[in-house]
Scaffold this motif. Sequence first.
Motif, PDB file in Angstrom:
ATOM      1  N   LYS A   1       0.853  -1.118  -0.018  1.00  0.00           N
ATOM      2  CA  LYS A   1       0.074   0.070   0.110  1.00  0.00           C
ATOM      3  C   LYS A   1       0.960   1.380   0.052  1.00  0.00           C
ATOM      4  O   LYS A   1       0.565   2.490  -0.407  1.00  0.00           O
ATOM      5  N   GLU A   2       2.043   1.057   0.433  1.00  0.00           N
ATOM      6  CA  GLU A   2       2.906   2.058   0.647  1.00  0.00           C
ATOM      7  C   GLU A   2       4.180   2.459  -0.830  1.00  0.00           C
ATOM      8  O   GLU A   2       4.656   3.527  -0.716  1.00  0.00           O
TER       9      GLU A   2
ATOM     10  N   LYS B   1       4.932   3.814  -3.929  1.00  0.00           N
ATOM     11  CA  LYS B   1       4.267   4.745  -4.713  1.00  0.00           C
ATOM     12  C   LYS B   1       5.298   5.863  -5.293  1.00  0.00           C
ATOM     13  O   LYS B   1       6.350   5.940  -4.603  1.00  0.00           O
TER      14      LYS B   1
ATOM     15  N   ALA C   1      -3.811  -6.038  -1.130  1.00  0.00           N
ATOM     16  CA  ALA C   1      -3.792  -4.654  -0.889  1.00  0.00           C
ATOM     17  C   ALA C   1      -3.976  -4.024  -2.208  1.00  0.00           C
ATOM     18  O   ALA C   1      -4.254  -3.018  -2.130  1.00  0.00           O
ATOM     19  N   LEU C   2      -3.627  -4.852  -3.047  1.00  0.00           N
ATOM     20  CA  LEU C   2      -3.577  -4.146  -4.570  1.00  0.00           C
ATOM     21  C   LEU C   2      -4.812  -4.295  -5.278  1.00  0.00           C
ATOM     22  O   LEU C   2      -5.004  -3.989  -6.631  1.00  0.00           O
TER      23      LEU C   2
END
Length: 269
Positions: free
Chosen positions: A29-30, A32, A254-255
């Motif tokens: 999730k982090e 990016k 998460a994705l």
Amino acid sequence: MIKIKTREEIELMRESALVVSKTLGMLAKEVKPGVTTLYLDKLAEDFIRAEGAIPGFLGLYDFPNTLCMSPNAQVVHGIPNDKPLIEGDIISIDCGALKNGFYGDHAYTFEVGEVAPETKKLLDITKQSLYEGIKQFRAGNRVEDVGFAIQSYCEKHGYGVVRELVGHGLGKSMHEDPEMPNYGRRGRGKKFVEGMVVAIEPMINLGTHQINQLKDGWTILTRDGKPSAHFEHDVAIVNGKPELLSTFKYIYDALGIVSDEEDEFRQNL
């Protein structure tokens, strides 16, 4: 010398592997554009400790961080730093955790935003080659059966299979016998038996298989500067067949990815 695990030890190793799986799921999730690998490294260390485990890589062979973070042309063993990720990068995150006296160790290569189609294909083929190798990790087969499956699958797509870096046995030490190369000839190498646990980890390059090492003594990168992908699972032989101890489920959750790729390697013990 190969160290065979009991069923009870394998279940303890599953707990260690799942700490790593959950860590990678949290990081998914982090990852990016704009985020630094050093920031992700700190998140991972805190998360692993909160899970009642110890970062497996931190201090191992004097490695300075919790995660090996290897973007783009870096193959493995990249050291986290304060350089932000950018749109179109890929980043291999290799993570280890020590819990109940046993190690978990596995890896996933993430896309940072939208990546080039040829890079995305490299990731897809490399991940599938991992499962092609896992299928061969069963009682009676031999080490190079796994390597042959990975090599032949990747080379038919024109990719380079790294020779100098290999998977390995796993247990109370991070690296145990046998070494698990991602290339080989059928029928060669040590024979697989019930209770073996290994980390299988294809490291596959878009171009040449040749690599260089940076002066930091750790970072490995492709000689031609083209991208490299890295995926890794922890696998045990249970009832003669491969049983996944790690999972990409937390990453996929998460994705928002739906996948049944791991189903054939779950025996629901």
